[in-house]
Scaffold this active site. Structure first.
Site, PDB file in Angstrom:
ATOM      1  N   THR A  37       0.859  -1.180   0.000  1.00 33.23           N
ATOM      2  CA  THR A  37       0.000   0.000   0.000  1.00 33.23           C
ATOM      3  C   THR A  37       0.893   1.226   0.000  1.00 33.23           C
ATOM      4  O   THR A  37       1.610   1.467   0.964  1.00 33.23           O
ATOM      5  CB  THR A  37      -0.893  -0.003   1.247  1.00 33.23           C
TER       6      THR A  37
ATOM      7  N   GLU B 230      -5.939 -10.383   7.137  1.00 32.01           N
ATOM      8  CA  GLU B 230      -5.165 -11.367   7.891  1.00 32.01           C
ATOM      9  C   GLU B 230      -6.145 -12.331   8.561  1.00 32.01           C
ATOM     10  O   GLU B 230      -7.236 -11.953   8.944  1.00 32.01           O
ATOM     11  CB  GLU B 230      -4.290 -10.666   8.921  1.00 32.01           C
TER      12      GLU B 230
ATOM     13  N   CYS C  96      -2.855  -2.390   8.821  1.00 27.66           N
ATOM     14  CA  CYS C  96      -3.340  -1.617   7.669  1.00 27.66           C
ATOM     15  C   CYS C  96      -4.208  -0.415   8.019  1.00 27.66           C
ATOM     16  O   CYS C  96      -3.811   0.726   7.754  1.00 27.66           O
ATOM     17  CB  CYS C  96      -4.074  -2.558   6.714  1.00 27.66           C
TER      18      CYS C  96
HETATM   19  C1  UDX Z   1       2.682  -5.006   3.428  1.00 28.67           C
HETATM   20  C2  UDX Z   1       2.775  -3.555   3.233  1.00 28.67           C
HETATM   21  O1  UDX Z   1       3.659  -3.160   4.114  1.00 28.67           O
HETATM   22  C3  UDX Z   1       1.576  -2.798   3.597  1.00 28.67           C
HETATM   23  O2  UDX Z   1       1.653  -1.509   3.131  1.00 28.67           O
HETATM   24  C4  UDX Z   1       0.437  -3.300   2.959  1.00 28.67           C
HETATM   25  O3  UDX Z   1      -0.649  -2.630   3.444  1.00 28.67           O
HETATM   26  C5  UDX Z   1       0.377  -4.715   3.257  1.00 28.67           C
HETATM   27  O4  UDX Z   1       1.570  -5.362   2.811  1.00 28.67           O
HETATM   28  P1  UDX Z   1       2.974  -6.696   5.324  1.00 28.67           P
HETATM   29  O5  UDX Z   1       3.110  -7.775   4.309  1.00 28.67           O
HETATM   30  O6  UDX Z   1       2.086  -6.935   6.451  1.00 28.67           O
HETATM   31  O7  UDX Z   1       2.489  -5.316   4.717  1.00 28.67           O
HETATM   32  O8  UDX Z   1       4.453  -6.231   5.727  1.00 28.67           O
HETATM   33  P2  UDX Z   1       5.482  -7.011   6.609  1.00 28.67           P
HETATM   34  O9  UDX Z   1       4.794  -8.156   7.258  1.00 28.67           O
HETATM   35  O10 UDX Z   1       6.163  -5.997   7.400  1.00 28.67           O
HETATM   36  O11 UDX Z   1       6.481  -7.650   5.506  1.00 28.67           O
HETATM   37  C6  UDX Z   1       7.329  -6.878   4.748  1.00 28.67           C
HETATM   38  C7  UDX Z   1       8.504  -7.798   4.372  1.00 28.67           C
HETATM   39  O12 UDX Z   1       9.366  -7.123   3.440  1.00 28.67           O
HETATM   40  C8  UDX Z   1       9.369  -8.181   5.570  1.00 28.67           C
HETATM   41  O13 UDX Z   1       9.551  -9.573   5.587  1.00 28.67           O
HETATM   42  C9  UDX Z   1      10.697  -7.466   5.311  1.00 28.67           C
HETATM   43  O14 UDX Z   1      11.818  -8.174   5.791  1.00 28.67           O
HETATM   44  C10 UDX Z   1      10.707  -7.402   3.798  1.00 28.67           C
HETATM   45  N1  UDX Z   1      11.562  -6.328   3.243  1.00 28.67           N
HETATM   46  C11 UDX Z   1      11.454  -5.072   3.745  1.00 28.67           C
HETATM   47  C12 UDX Z   1      12.452  -6.639   2.198  1.00 28.67           C
HETATM   48  O15 UDX Z   1      12.565  -7.765   1.778  1.00 28.67           O
HETATM   49  N2  UDX Z   1      13.190  -5.621   1.653  1.00 28.67           N
HETATM   50  C13 UDX Z   1      13.120  -4.345   2.123  1.00 28.67           C
HETATM   51  O16 UDX Z   1      13.821  -3.485   1.603  1.00 28.67           O
HETATM   52  C14 UDX Z   1      12.222  -4.062   3.208  1.00 28.67           C
HETATM   53  C1  UDX Z   2      -7.816  -4.989   6.434  1.00 33.11           C
HETATM   54  C2  UDX Z   2      -8.764  -4.989   5.232  1.00 33.11           C
HETATM   55  O1  UDX Z   2      -9.953  -5.676   5.566  1.00 33.11           O
HETATM   56  C3  UDX Z   2      -8.091  -5.667   4.048  1.00 33.11           C
HETATM   57  O2  UDX Z   2      -8.935  -5.578   2.894  1.00 33.11           O
HETATM   58  C4  UDX Z   2      -6.763  -4.950   3.735  1.00 33.11           C
HETATM   59  O3  UDX Z   2      -6.102  -5.577   2.684  1.00 33.11           O
HETATM   60  C5  UDX Z   2      -5.898  -4.949   4.947  1.00 33.11           C
HETATM   61  O4  UDX Z   2      -6.580  -4.367   6.043  1.00 33.11           O
HETATM   62  P1  UDX Z   2      -7.057  -6.684   8.295  1.00 33.11           P
HETATM   63  O5  UDX Z   2      -6.357  -5.530   8.882  1.00 33.11           O
HETATM   64  O6  UDX Z   2      -6.378  -7.977   8.175  1.00 33.11           O
HETATM   65  O7  UDX Z   2      -7.590  -6.299   6.808  1.00 33.11           O
HETATM   66  O8  UDX Z   2      -8.339  -6.936   9.202  1.00 33.11           O
HETATM   67  P2  UDX Z   2      -9.918  -6.664   9.181  1.00 33.11           P
HETATM   68  O9  UDX Z   2     -10.608  -7.959   9.252  1.00 33.11           O
HETATM   69  O10 UDX Z   2     -10.282  -5.739   8.126  1.00 33.11           O
HETATM   70  O11 UDX Z   2     -10.074  -5.924  10.598  1.00 33.11           O
HETATM   71  C6  UDX Z   2      -9.399  -4.726  10.796  1.00 33.11           C
HETATM   72  C7  UDX Z   2      -9.677  -4.225  12.208  1.00 33.11           C
HETATM   73  O12 UDX Z   2     -11.014  -3.767  12.303  1.00 33.11           O
HETATM   74  C8  UDX Z   2      -9.500  -5.301  13.284  1.00 33.11           C
HETATM   75  O13 UDX Z   2      -8.883  -4.707  14.400  1.00 33.11           O
HETATM   76  C9  UDX Z   2     -10.940  -5.696  13.628  1.00 33.11           C
HETATM   77  O14 UDX Z   2     -11.051  -6.106  14.974  1.00 33.11           O
HETATM   78  C10 UDX Z   2     -11.668  -4.364  13.421  1.00 33.11           C
HETATM   79  N1  UDX Z   2     -13.090  -4.521  13.067  1.00 33.11           N
HETATM   80  C11 UDX Z   2     -13.423  -5.137  11.885  1.00 33.11           C
HETATM   81  C12 UDX Z   2     -14.064  -3.984  13.922  1.00 33.11           C
HETATM   82  O15 UDX Z   2     -13.757  -3.431  14.969  1.00 33.11           O
HETATM   83  N2  UDX Z   2     -15.385  -4.085  13.552  1.00 33.11           N
HETATM   84  C13 UDX Z   2     -15.772  -4.690  12.385  1.00 33.11           C
HETATM   85  O16 UDX Z   2     -16.977  -4.758  12.109  1.00 33.11           O
HETATM   86  C14 UDX Z   2     -14.758  -5.248  11.515  1.00 33.11           C
END
Ligand code: UDX
Ligand code: UDX
Length: 471
Positions: A123, A158, A263
Site C-alpha cells: 500500500t 489477515e 493496515c
Molecule cells: C505489506 C505492506 O507493508 C503494507 O503496506 C500493505 O498494506 C500490506 O503489505 P505486510 O506484508 O504486512 O504489509 O508487511 P510485513 O509483514 O512488514 O512484511 C514486509 C517484508 O518485506 C518483511 O519480511 C521485510 O523483511 C521485507 N523487506 C522489507 C524486504 O525484503 N526488503 C526491504 O527493503 C524491506
Molecule cells: C484490512 C482490510 O480488511 C483488508 O482488505 C486490507 O487488505 C488490509 O486491512 P485486516 O487488517 O487484516 O484487513 O483486518 P480486518 O478484518 O479488516 O479488521 C481490521 C480491524 O477492524 C481489526 O482490528 C478488527 O477487529 C476491526 N473490526 C473489523 C471492527 O472493529 N469491527 C468490524 O466490524 C470489523
C-alpha cells in the site's frame, strides 16, 4: 505459466507468492532478512496464517516456490516482479515511509537484465508508481533491461488471507501502459473476479479509499454504540436493523474496541497526511482516528467506574492479537489497554490462543513491565482470582466458555465485553456485572426470515401475532 518474483515475505508477499505458485506459476520470493529466508527454506513460516503452511510446503515440494535473499537469483527470467515490502507510518506526520519500496526498486534496477513488469503490491501513497519508475530508470545498470510499472493493491484480510486471495471481490490494476496492466490481469484469470483497470493514481487511491471507508464504518458504529449506551438501545440490534438496507450492508458494523492491525491505522493516517499535503482538511478521517483511539480507552473508564482505582487489582484479559485467527500484534488494542491498567497499579493475567509470543514482544516494545503480566495457558487460568475480565479479541473459543466456571474462579464477577460476544441478559443470569460496548440489557431480538411462519418460534413472536399487534 509465468516466472514471477515477489520481494518481501511478510503477510502480503508470502501469501501473494504462495498463491501465485499454487496457480501454477514459478515463484521466487526475496527477503532481505537472511534468518527469515533460512527458516522459510526449512518450511518454518514467519507468520501465523490459517492454511498457509500446507500451501507453502505443497508448492515448494512441487518446485514452484523457493526463497532467497539474492536479487540476481530472484530476478532471473522473471516476467513479473511484485514489490510487497512494508510501508509503515513514517515520522512525517503520519505519511507512509517509502524507504523500503525505494530500496527494493533500486535493487531491481541494479540486477535487472531483461524486460519485466514491476508491480506495486504494497500500500503506497498516490504517485508512488512514478517514484518507483524514477528510481528504477535512474539506477538501471544493464543496457538490456527495460520495465513497466503497474499498481495492483492487495485487499486480503489477515486470518482469511488465502480465502481472500483466491476469492477476490475485484482485482484492481493501474498503469500508464494498459498493455502491461492486461498482462498482469492474465495472472488472475483463473480467479474469475471482476477487473478494475485504470491509471496508476486512481488504482493507488482505490486502496486507501477502501481501507479508509471500512475504518469509517467501524468508527461510525462505535460512535453509535456510545449513543446507544446513553439512551438504552442495543448497538448489535441497531447494526442488524441498519444492515438489512442493501445500501448499508451488514459487514464491518461490529462495535467494539475499534480497529487495529497493520493496515487500517497506518492507511487512514497516510491518507489524512496526503490530504493535508494537498492543502485539504480531512475532518472525517481525523474523526475516524480520534473515535478509534478513544474507543479502546473506554475499557479503562468502565473498569474505573466499577472498581475505582485499579491499584492492587487483578485484571483478566482474553485475547492479545488485533483480531482473531492471526498472531499479528501491530496496533493491537490489547497493548494499550494492558499498558493503561498496569500503569494504574493493576496486575494483568492474559491468554491468547496463538499470539502469546508476539504479544510478549509487543508489550516489551511498549515498555510494559512484564512483572505485572502473567501469561496464562487457558481462559479459566485468566479468571483465577480476577477482579474483572475483559474480552479484547473475539476468538471463537471465548464464545463457548463455561461461564459458571469462569464466574466461580473470579474474585469479583465483573465482565467487560470489548467485542460484544456475549448476550447481556444471559451474563446477568450468570451473576456477572456485565458491560458491553453500546449494549443495553434488553432481551435478544427476534429476527424472522421474510415470510417464515413455520420455524420453531419458542420464545419468539409468531408472524401472525406481529401482524395482529400492528393492525
Ligand atoms: C505489506 C505492506 O507493508 C503494507 O503496506 C500493505 O498494506 C500490506 O503489505 P505486510 O506484508 O504486512 O504489509 O508487511 P510485513 O509483514 O512488514 O512484511 C514486509 C517484508 O518485506 C518483511 O519480511 C521485510 O523483511 C521485507 N523487506 C522489507 C524486504 O525484503 N526488503 C526491504 O527493503 C524491506
Ligand atoms: C484490512 C482490510 O480488511 C483488508 O482488505 C486490507 O487488505 C488490509 O486491512 P485486516 O487488517 O487484516 O484487513 O483486518 P480486518 O478484518 O479488516 O479488521 C481490521 C480491524 O477492524 C481489526 O482490528 C478488527 O477487529 C476491526 N473490526 C473489523 C471492527 O472493529 N469491527 C468490524 O466490524 C470489523
Amino acid at each position: 505459466m509465468s516466472v514471477i518474483c515477489v520481494i518481501g515475505t511478510g503477510y502480503v508477499g508470502l501469501v501473494t507468492g504462495t498463491c501465485l505458485a499454487d496457480l501454477g506459476n514459478t515463484v521466487t520470493c526475496i527477503d532481505i532478512v537472511q534468518e527469515k529466508i533460512d527458516r522459510l527454506n526449512k518450511g518454518i513460516l514467519p507468520i501465523y496464517e490459517p492454511g498457509l503452511e500446507e500451501m507453502v510446503e505443497r508448492n515448494v515440494q512441487a518446485g514452484r516456490l523457493r526463497f532467497t535473499t539474492s536479487y540476481p537469483e530472484g530476478l532471473e527470467n522473471s516476467e513479473f516482479i511484485f514489490i510487497a515490502v512494508n510501508t509503515p507510518t513514517g515520522n512525517n506526520q503520519g505519511g507512509a515511509d517509502m524507504r523500503y519500496v525505494e530500496s527494493a526498486a533500486r535493487s531491481i534496477a541494479e540486477n535487472l537484465d531483461h524486460y519485466a513488469i514491476v508491480i506495486n503490491k504494497s500500500t503506497v501513497p498516490v504517485g508512488s508508481g512514478d517514484v518507483v519508475s524514477r528510481v528504477i530508470s535512474n539506477n538501471l545498470k544493464s543496457p538490456d533491461a527495460s520495465f513497466s510499472v503497474v499498481s495492483n493493491p492487495e485487499f486480503l484480510r489477515e486470518g482469511a488471507a488465502l480465502l481472500d486471495f483466491q476469492n477476490p471481490d475485484r482485482i484492481v490494476l493501474g498503469s500508464s501502459e494498459p498493455e502491461a496492466a492486461h498482462k498482469v490481469a492474465r495472472l488472475y484469470l483463473q480467479l474469475r473476479a471482476p477487473f478494475v483497470i485504470t491509471d496508476l493514481y486512481t488504482a493507488e487511491m482505490i486502496k486507501y479509499a477502501s481501507n479508509a471507508f471500512l475504518a469509517t464504518k467501524i468508527s461510525f458504529i462505535n460512535e453509535i454504540a456510545q449513543v446507544c449506551e446513553r439512551l438504552g438501545a442495543d448497538v448489535k440490534q441497531v447494526a442488524v436493523g441498519m444492515g438489512y438496507d442493501k445500501r448499508i450492508g451488514h459487514s464491518f458494523l461490529d462495535a467494539g474496541l475499534g480497529y487495529g492491525g497493520s493496515c487500517f491505522p497506518k492507511d487512514v493516517r497516510a491518507l489524512a497526511h496526503m490530504a493535508d499535503e494537498a492543502g485539504l482538511h480531512p475532518q472525517m478521517l481525523r474523526a475516524v482516528m480520534d473515535i478509534n483511539h478513544d474507543q479502546r480507552r473506554l475499557v479503562v473508564t468502565k473498569l474505573n467506574n466499577l472498581l475505582g482505582s485499579l491499584r492492587g487489582t487483578t485484571i483478566g484479559i482474553l485475547g492479545l492479537a488485533f483480531k482473531p485467527n492471526t498472531d499479528d500484534m501491530r496496533e493491537a488494542p490489547a497493548v494499550d489497554i494492558i499498558h493503561w491498567v498496569t500503569s494504574q497499579g493493576a496486575h494483568v493475567r492474559v491468554y491468547d490462543p496463538v499470539a502469546a509470543e508476539t504479544g510478549r514482544e509487543a508489550l516489551m516494545r511498549e515498555n510494559v513491565n512484564l512483572q505485572d503480566v502473567t501469561f496464562c495457558k487457558t481462559s479459566y487460568e485468566v479468571a483465577d482470582q480476577a477482579d474483572a475480565l475483559v474480552v479484547v479479541t473475539e476468538w471463537n473459543e471465548f464464545k463457548s466458555l463455561n461461564m459458571q466456571k469462569i464466574r466461580a474462579a473470579m474474585r469479583q464477577p465483573i465482565l467487560i465485553d470489548g467485542r460484544n460476544i456475549y448476550e447481556p441478559s444471559e451474563m446477568s443470569r450468570y451473576g456477572f456485572t456485565y458491560r458491553g460496548m453500546g449494549r443495553a440489557t434488553s432481551p435478544a431480538p427476534s429476527i424472522l426470515p421474510a415470510g417464515d411462519t413455520t420455524s420453531d418460534m419458542s420464545g419468539q413472536v409468531a408472524q401472525e401475532t406481529l401482524i395482529a399487534s400492528e393492525s
